[in-house]
Design a protein around this motif. Sequence first.
Motif, PDB file in Angstrom:
ATOM      1  N   ALA A  23     -65.434  18.649  21.418  1.00 62.13           N
ATOM      2  CA  ALA A  23     -65.514  18.305  20.001  1.00 62.13           C
ATOM      3  C   ALA A  23     -65.921  16.844  19.813  1.00 62.13           C
ATOM      4  O   ALA A  23     -66.745  16.523  18.948  1.00 62.13           O
ATOM      5  CB  ALA A  23     -64.180  18.583  19.314  1.00 62.13           C
ATOM      6  N   CYS A  24     -65.360  15.970  20.624  1.00 66.18           N
ATOM      7  CA  CYS A  24     -65.684  14.549  20.496  1.00 66.18           C
ATOM      8  C   CYS A  24     -67.134  14.270  20.901  1.00 66.18           C
ATOM      9  O   CYS A  24     -67.825  13.465  20.268  1.00 66.18           O
ATOM     10  CB  CYS A  24     -64.725  13.716  21.346  1.00 66.18           C
ATOM     11  N   LEU A  25     -67.592  14.930  21.957  1.00 66.87           N
ATOM     12  CA  LEU A  25     -68.992  14.769  22.362  1.00 66.87           C
ATOM     13  C   LEU A  25     -69.920  15.314  21.264  1.00 66.87           C
ATOM     14  O   LEU A  25     -70.949  14.699  20.943  1.00 66.87           O
ATOM     15  CB  LEU A  25     -69.242  15.497  23.681  1.00 66.87           C
ATOM     16  N   GLY A  26     -69.532  16.466  20.694  1.00 74.57           N
ATOM     17  CA  GLY A  26     -70.327  17.015  19.604  1.00 74.57           C
ATOM     18  C   GLY A  26     -70.364  16.081  18.408  1.00 74.57           C
ATOM     19  O   GLY A  26     -71.416  15.903  17.769  1.00 74.57           O
ATOM     20  N   ASP A  44     -83.584  12.887   9.489  1.00 74.99           N
ATOM     21  CA  ASP A  44     -82.868  12.651   8.237  1.00 74.99           C
ATOM     22  C   ASP A  44     -82.663  13.933   7.436  1.00 74.99           C
ATOM     23  O   ASP A  44     -81.865  13.953   6.495  1.00 74.99           O
ATOM     24  CB  ASP A  44     -83.618  11.625   7.385  1.00 74.99           C
ATOM     25  N   VAL A  45     -83.369  14.983   7.782  1.00 75.58           N
ATOM     26  CA  VAL A  45     -83.146  16.280   7.128  1.00 75.58           C
ATOM     27  C   VAL A  45     -81.685  16.693   7.296  1.00 75.58           C
ATOM     28  O   VAL A  45     -81.088  17.308   6.399  1.00 75.58           O
ATOM     29  CB  VAL A  45     -84.095  17.347   7.704  1.00 75.58           C
ATOM     30  N   PHE A  46     -81.081  16.347   8.429  1.00 72.50           N
ATOM     31  CA  PHE A  46     -79.674  16.666   8.668  1.00 72.50           C
ATOM     32  C   PHE A  46     -78.793  16.015   7.609  1.00 72.50           C
ATOM     33  O   PHE A  46     -77.832  16.629   7.123  1.00 72.50           O
ATOM     34  CB  PHE A  46     -79.268  16.183  10.067  1.00 72.50           C
ATOM     35  N   ASN A  47     -79.096  14.772   7.227  1.00 74.13           N
ATOM     36  CA  ASN A  47     -78.303  14.087   6.205  1.00 74.13           C
ATOM     37  C   ASN A  47     -78.561  14.666   4.817  1.00 74.13           C
ATOM     38  O   ASN A  47     -77.651  14.755   3.990  1.00 74.13           O
ATOM     39  CB  ASN A  47     -78.635  12.593   6.203  1.00 74.13           C
ATOM     40  N   MET A  48     -79.811  15.043   4.547  1.00 72.37           N
ATOM     41  CA  MET A  48     -80.155  15.582   3.229  1.00 72.37           C
ATOM     42  C   MET A  48     -79.476  16.925   2.981  1.00 72.37           C
ATOM     43  O   MET A  48     -79.032  17.205   1.865  1.00 72.37           O
ATOM     44  CB  MET A  48     -81.672  15.736   3.115  1.00 72.37           C
ATOM     45  N   LEU A  49     -79.404  17.761   4.014  1.00 75.32           N
ATOM     46  CA  LEU A  49     -78.741  19.063   3.884  1.00 75.32           C
ATOM     47  C   LEU A  49     -77.244  18.858   4.089  1.00 75.32           C
ATOM     48  O   LEU A  49     -76.682  19.140   5.147  1.00 75.32           O
ATOM     49  CB  LEU A  49     -79.315  20.044   4.913  1.00 75.32           C
ATOM     50  N   TRP A  50     -76.575  18.356   3.051  1.00 80.21           N
ATOM     51  CA  TRP A  50     -75.188  17.900   3.176  1.00 80.21           C
ATOM     52  C   TRP A  50     -74.229  18.946   3.739  1.00 80.21           C
ATOM     53  O   TRP A  50     -73.214  18.565   4.369  1.00 80.21           O
ATOM     54  CB  TRP A  50     -74.687  17.379   1.826  1.00 80.21           C
ATOM     55  N   PRO A  51     -74.437  20.262   3.560  1.00 83.04           N
ATOM     56  CA  PRO A  51     -73.482  21.200   4.169  1.00 83.04           C
ATOM     57  C   PRO A  51     -73.424  21.092   5.695  1.00 83.04           C
ATOM     58  O   PRO A  51     -72.392  21.440   6.299  1.00 83.04           O
ATOM     59  CB  PRO A  51     -74.008  22.577   3.734  1.00 83.04           C
ATOM     60  N   LEU A  52     -74.507  20.629   6.320  1.00 80.32           N
ATOM     61  CA  LEU A  52     -74.508  20.542   7.788  1.00 80.32           C
ATOM     62  C   LEU A  52     -73.528  19.487   8.298  1.00 80.32           C
ATOM     63  O   LEU A  52     -72.675  19.798   9.146  1.00 80.32           O
ATOM     64  CB  LEU A  52     -75.927  20.272   8.289  1.00 80.32           C
ATOM     65  N   PRO A  53     -73.607  18.220   7.846  1.00 76.88           N
ATOM     66  CA  PRO A  53     -72.602  17.254   8.323  1.00 76.88           C
ATOM     67  C   PRO A  53     -71.188  17.603   7.872  1.00 76.88           C
ATOM     68  O   PRO A  53     -70.228  17.325   8.595  1.00 76.88           O
ATOM     69  CB  PRO A  53     -73.077  15.917   7.734  1.00 76.88           C
ATOM     70  N   VAL A  54     -71.039  18.213   6.685  1.00 75.04           N
ATOM     71  CA  VAL A  54     -69.701  18.610   6.240  1.00 75.04           C
ATOM     72  C   VAL A  54     -69.131  19.668   7.178  1.00 75.04           C
ATOM     73  O   VAL A  54     -67.976  19.582   7.618  1.00 75.04           O
ATOM     74  CB  VAL A  54     -69.747  19.132   4.788  1.00 75.04           C
ATOM     75  N   LEU A  55     -69.944  20.682   7.507  1.00 76.56           N
ATOM     76  CA  LEU A  55     -69.485  21.736   8.412  1.00 76.56           C
ATOM     77  C   LEU A  55     -69.169  21.173   9.788  1.00 76.56           C
ATOM     78  O   LEU A  55     -68.157  21.540  10.409  1.00 76.56           O
ATOM     79  CB  LEU A  55     -70.554  22.821   8.523  1.00 76.56           C
ATOM     80  N   ALA A  56     -70.021  20.267  10.270  1.00 74.85           N
ATOM     81  CA  ALA A  56     -69.773  19.662  11.586  1.00 74.85           C
ATOM     82  C   ALA A  56     -68.475  18.867  11.577  1.00 74.85           C
ATOM     83  O   ALA A  56     -67.654  18.973  12.515  1.00 74.85           O
ATOM     84  CB  ALA A  56     -70.950  18.755  11.969  1.00 74.85           C
ATOM     85  N   GLY A  57     -68.258  18.082  10.533  1.00 69.46           N
ATOM     86  CA  GLY A  57     -67.034  17.284  10.455  1.00 69.46           C
ATOM     87  C   GLY A  57     -65.782  18.137  10.362  1.00 69.46           C
ATOM     88  O   GLY A  57     -64.770  17.859  11.027  1.00 69.46           O
ATOM     89  N   VAL A  58     -65.822  19.191   9.556  1.00 70.06           N
ATOM     90  CA  VAL A  58     -64.669  20.083   9.408  1.00 70.06           C
ATOM     91  C   VAL A  58     -64.369  20.796  10.727  1.00 70.06           C
ATOM     92  O   VAL A  58     -63.205  20.947  11.117  1.00 70.06           O
ATOM     93  CB  VAL A  58     -64.924  21.110   8.279  1.00 70.06           C
ATOM     94  N   THR A  59     -65.425  21.226  11.415  1.00 70.19           N
ATOM     95  CA  THR A  59     -65.240  21.930  12.693  1.00 70.19           C
ATOM     96  C   THR A  59     -64.570  21.025  13.727  1.00 70.19           C
ATOM     97  O   THR A  59     -63.631  21.437  14.429  1.00 70.19           O
ATOM     98  CB  THR A  59     -66.588  22.423  13.225  1.00 70.19           C
ATOM     99  N   VAL A  60     -65.060  19.789  13.819  1.00 69.56           N
ATOM    100  CA  VAL A  60     -64.479  18.848  14.790  1.00 69.56           C
ATOM    101  C   VAL A  60     -63.031  18.531  14.432  1.00 69.56           C
ATOM    102  O   VAL A  60     -62.145  18.534  15.294  1.00 69.56           O
ATOM    103  CB  VAL A  60     -65.328  17.560  14.849  1.00 69.56           C
ATOM    104  N   THR A  62     -60.862  20.278  12.709  1.00 71.20           N
ATOM    105  CA  THR A  62     -60.006  21.441  12.940  1.00 71.20           C
ATOM    106  C   THR A  62     -59.729  21.648  14.433  1.00 71.20           C
ATOM    107  O   THR A  62     -58.601  21.942  14.841  1.00 71.20           O
ATOM    108  CB  THR A  62     -60.663  22.705  12.354  1.00 71.20           C
ATOM    109  N   THR A  63     -60.785  21.479  15.235  1.00 71.95           N
ATOM    110  CA  THR A  63     -60.618  21.648  16.687  1.00 71.95           C
ATOM    111  C   THR A  63     -59.624  20.637  17.248  1.00 71.95           C
ATOM    112  O   THR A  63     -58.728  20.984  18.036  1.00 71.95           O
ATOM    113  CB  THR A  63     -61.979  21.491  17.391  1.00 71.95           C
TER     114      THR A  63
END
Length: 324
Positions: A23-26, A44-60, A62-63
């Motif tokens: 999780a930390c490496l991810g 920067d498309v990753f930042n524009m599509l805000w659900p992606l960083p939100v999902l990544a942050g929530v997953t990490v 929670t893990t």
Amino acid sequence: MIPTPNRLPAVYQILSWLACIGACLGLALVIGLSLTGRVYPKADVFNMLWPLPVLAGVTVFTTLWVFRAKGLFLVRGIGMAASATLVFLALPYAQLIARPDALPPRSETGEALRLVTFNLWNLNRDHDAAIAFLRNGDFDVAFLQEIGGSLREIPQSLEAEFPHQIRCPWGATLISRLPVIEQGCDAYRTVPIAYMQIEFQGAPLRLTSTHFARPTRPDLYAYHRERLAGLIADQTHQSQILAGDFNTAEHGFQMRLLAQSLDPLQRITHGLRTWPSERALPIPVIGIDHIWISEDLCASRTGVAPDAGSDHRPVMTLVERCGA
């Protein structure tokens, strides 16, 4: 009989350790990708599509919360704080503000200019809906994009309401019910723009419709930004309104670069969701269609209209000279 040792606690600790480290490496990769967007539009498309960083942050988060590996308390704490910060920064709080989905009747808006920008999409599935929207909205000027092929019939069918029209290469289009002093396209045909100049409240007003390349084509995307910035700078002696599909959403580094390039124009489209419009999701997620205005102009009632057949939602606003 010698009792068989219970290996489950040991296996759980190994799995917990692997889950936390993974999780930390991810998270490190996610943060690296996010920061890379500062210099590379495609990332920067990753930042524009805000659900992606939100999902990544929530997953990490929670893990790290669930798998409490021994000896990694500090690592887990840092990872949970970083992932929570990532979610906090990525959430689109401005989208929580209610926005109008239609302009009020002309009798209530006085002399304010009634504007709309609308990417009609070359795969538009409902031409009649687009035509009805533009006709019934009682707009003074419409900034249109992707007007090509069969979509050319849409402006043509609106000539009675919008007698002044200009369509330029790559489908950048402007249609106006107000008299036009001058109109044209980019003289060098290097950037998708159409422009008009009208008289508004006693002074000239320059109107420009544009359609940026996608950030997944970084060289062309950057060139469009630089070229458009030069065209805008050449007209700073008069008031301007710039609108269109910029393929650039909030929360991205590219939006900050775009704002710097278009200065002194100010963006009035904050917290709007315009894409995708009922194409892949029931509601739009990000806003990539924007309106920029000069400092001497004031906007009100800026909002997003319902679906009108395109994969973009139209963006509407009222504009008048400040203090008029």
